[in-house]
Motif scaffolding. Structure first.
Motif, PDB file in Angstrom:
ATOM      1  N   ASN A 127       0.946  -1.231   0.034  1.00 56.27           N
ATOM      2  CA  ASN A 127      -0.145  -0.200   0.097  1.00 56.27           C
ATOM      3  C   ASN A 127       1.033   1.256   0.084  1.00 56.27           C
ATOM      4  N   LEU A 128       0.555   2.152  -0.789  1.00 59.96           N
ATOM      5  CA  LEU A 128       1.364   3.333  -0.939  1.00 59.96           C
ATOM      6  C   LEU A 128       0.893   4.731  -0.256  1.00 59.96           C
ATOM      7  N   ASP A 129      -0.270   4.616   0.311  1.00 61.96           N
ATOM      8  CA  ASP A 129      -0.824   5.430   0.996  1.00 61.96           C
ATOM      9  C   ASP A 129       0.001   6.501   1.638  1.00 61.96           C
ATOM     10  N   GLY A 130       0.261   7.978   1.787  1.00 62.36           N
ATOM     11  CA  GLY A 130       1.053   8.581   2.443  1.00 62.36           C
ATOM     12  C   GLY A 130       2.580   8.220   2.410  1.00 62.36           C
ATOM     13  N   LYS A 131       2.986   7.375   1.722  1.00 58.00           N
ATOM     14  CA  LYS A 131       4.541   7.020   1.507  1.00 58.00           C
ATOM     15  C   LYS A 131       5.008   7.690   0.381  1.00 58.00           C
ATOM     16  N   ILE A 132       6.500   7.791   0.568  1.00 57.79           N
ATOM     17  CA  ILE A 132       7.482   8.131  -0.424  1.00 57.79           C
ATOM     18  C   ILE A 132       7.567   7.049  -1.308  1.00 57.79           C
ATOM     19  N   LEU A 133       7.287   7.275  -2.714  1.00 59.11           N
ATOM     20  CA  LEU A 133       7.509   6.232  -3.711  1.00 59.11           C
ATOM     21  C   LEU A 133       8.499   6.708  -4.712  1.00 59.11           C
ATOM     22  N   ILE A 134       9.733   5.773  -4.607  1.00 63.69           N
ATOM     23  CA  ILE A 134      10.861   6.006  -5.645  1.00 63.69           C
ATOM     24  C   ILE A 134      10.718   4.955  -6.712  1.00 63.69           C
ATOM     25  N   ILE A 135      10.820   5.458  -7.955  1.00 64.98           N
ATOM     26  CA  ILE A 135      10.700   4.381  -9.039  1.00 64.98           C
ATOM     27  C   ILE A 135      12.112   4.287  -9.711  1.00 64.98           C
ATOM     28  N   ALA A 136      12.628   3.428  -9.736  1.00 61.53           N
ATOM     29  CA  ALA A 136      14.087   3.116 -10.357  1.00 61.53           C
ATOM     30  C   ALA A 136      13.879   2.323 -11.674  1.00 61.53           C
ATOM     31  N   ASP A 137      14.639   2.989 -12.638  1.00 63.07           N
ATOM     32  CA  ASP A 137      14.990   2.277 -14.026  1.00 63.07           C
ATOM     33  C   ASP A 137      16.513   2.839 -14.513  1.00 63.07           C
ATOM     34  N   PRO A 138      17.491   1.945 -14.804  1.00 61.68           N
ATOM     35  CA  PRO A 138      18.452   2.807 -15.254  1.00 61.68           C
ATOM     36  C   PRO A 138      18.676   3.527 -16.614  1.00 61.68           C
ATOM     37  N   MET A 139      17.649   3.180 -17.530  1.00 63.28           N
ATOM     38  CA  MET A 139      17.505   4.113 -18.550  1.00 63.28           C
ATOM     39  C   MET A 139      16.147   4.723 -18.881  1.00 63.28           C
ATOM     40  N   MET A 140      16.162   6.249 -18.537  1.00 61.61           N
ATOM     41  CA  MET A 140      14.956   6.951 -19.048  1.00 61.61           C
ATOM     42  C   MET A 140      15.054   7.277 -20.522  1.00 61.61           C
ATOM     43  N   ALA A 141      14.628   6.477 -21.599  1.00 62.17           N
ATOM     44  CA  ALA A 141      14.730   6.955 -23.031  1.00 62.17           C
ATOM     45  C   ALA A 141      13.388   7.719 -23.403  1.00 62.17           C
ATOM     46  N   THR A 142      12.347   7.132 -23.623  1.00 60.98           N
ATOM     47  CA  THR A 142      11.149   7.912 -23.841  1.00 60.98           C
ATOM     48  C   THR A 142      10.571   8.386 -22.783  1.00 60.98           C
ATOM     49  N   GLY A 143      10.637   7.491 -21.520  1.00 56.32           N
ATOM     50  CA  GLY A 143      10.074   7.792 -20.414  1.00 56.32           C
ATOM     51  C   GLY A 143       8.770   7.004 -20.352  1.00 56.32           C
TER      52      GLY A 143
END
Length: 219
Positions: free
Chosen positions: A127-143
Motif C-alpha cells: 500500500n502506498l498511501d502517504g508514503k514516499i514512492l521512488i521508482i528506479a529504472d537505469p535508462m529513461m529513454a522515452t520515459g
C-alpha cells in the motif's frame, strides 16, 4: 514538495567515474563491475535524494546522554522495473534499508513497423498511501516505461511524494516524465540529448539489462 531535477554529472565526482565505466564498451565485458557500478550510482543518488526528504526531530539515548537527531518522517517504497533495474534498486536499498519494495515487469513490445508499446506483465506492491514512492529504472529513454509503471503503482494508494531515479536520461524522456508527473523529483546520473529511430539513448550505454545479466531472446 516542489519539483526537482537533479543531474549528478553537473558537478564532477567519483560518480562520473562510475558512469564512464558503465558506458565503456571494454569495461562492459565485466558484468560484475557493471552491476557494481550501477549499484554504487544508486547509493550516491539515494544520498542526494535523501537531502530533500521530510524529516522529524527525535531524541536518541546514548550510553552518555541524549542526542538530538533527525529521521525520515514518512515510509519509503522503492519500486523497480525488472530486470535492468535490480542493481540500481540494490544501491537505493543499501541506503534506504528500511524501505519496502515494489517490482514491475515491463518491457517493449516491438511491432513490424518499428514502433513499440510498453507491456506490463507483473506488479508486486505494498500500500502506498502517504508514503514516499521512488521508482528506479537505469535508462529513461522515452520515459514511457516509468510512466506506465507509475500509473499502475498508484492504483495501490496515493503516495505523499514520487521520485524517479535513473542512471542515464534522454531529453525526450525527461520532458515526457516531467509533463506527466510535474510534481515529481527526477534524479539522474547523466543526461544525453538524442534517441535513435528505435528510441535508444545516444550515446547512452547500451542495454542495461543485457550488460548486467546477459543477452536475452526477444519475442
Amino acid at each position: 514538495m516542489s519539483p526537482l531535477i537533479f543531474d549528478l554529472s553537473k558537478n564532477p565526482s567519483v560518480a562520473s567515474h562510475f558512469v564512464a565505466e558503465m558506458r565503456n564498451i571494454t569495461v562492459q565485458n565485466d558484468r560484475m563491475r557493471f552491476r557494481r557500478n550501477m549499484e554504487r550510482l544508486g547509493e550516491i543518488l539515494a544520498y542526494e535524494l535523501s537531502k530533500h526528504l521530510p524529516y522529524n526531530s527525535i531524541e536518541v539515548e546514548t550510553p552518555l546522554g541524549i542526542a538530538h537527531s533527525k529521521t525520515v518522517s514518512k515510509p519509503i517504497v522503492l519500486a523497480t522495473i525488472l530486470r535492468a533495474g535490480l542493481p540500481l534498486h540494490q544501491g537505493l536499498l543499501n541506503y534506504f534499508d528500511g524501505a519496502e519494495s515494489a517490482f514491475v515487469s515491463a518491457y517493449r513490445k516491438h511491432h513490424k513497423d518499428g514502433t513499440f508499446e510498453i507491456k506490463l506483465e507483473y506488479l508486486s506492491c505494498p500500500n502506498l498511501d502517504g508514503k514516499i514512492l521512488i521508482i528506479a529504472d537505469p535508462m529513461m529513454a522515452t520515459g514511457a516505461s516509468m510512466v506506465v509503471a507509475a500509473k499502475q503503482l498508484v492504483e495501490h494508494g496515493t503516495p505523499a511524494e514520487i521520485h524517479f531515479v535513473t542512471a542515464i536520461a534522454a531529453s525526450p524522456g525527461l520532458e515526457y516524465v516531467r509533463r506527466m508527473y510535474p510534481k515529481a523529483g527526477i534524479w539522474m546520473g547523466a543526461m544525453d540529448e538524442e534517441l535513435t529511430a528505435k528510441s535508444y539513448i545516444v550515446p547512452g550505454l547500451g542495454d542495461a539489462g543485457d550488460l548486467a545479466y546477459g543477452e536475452k531472446t526477444q519475442y
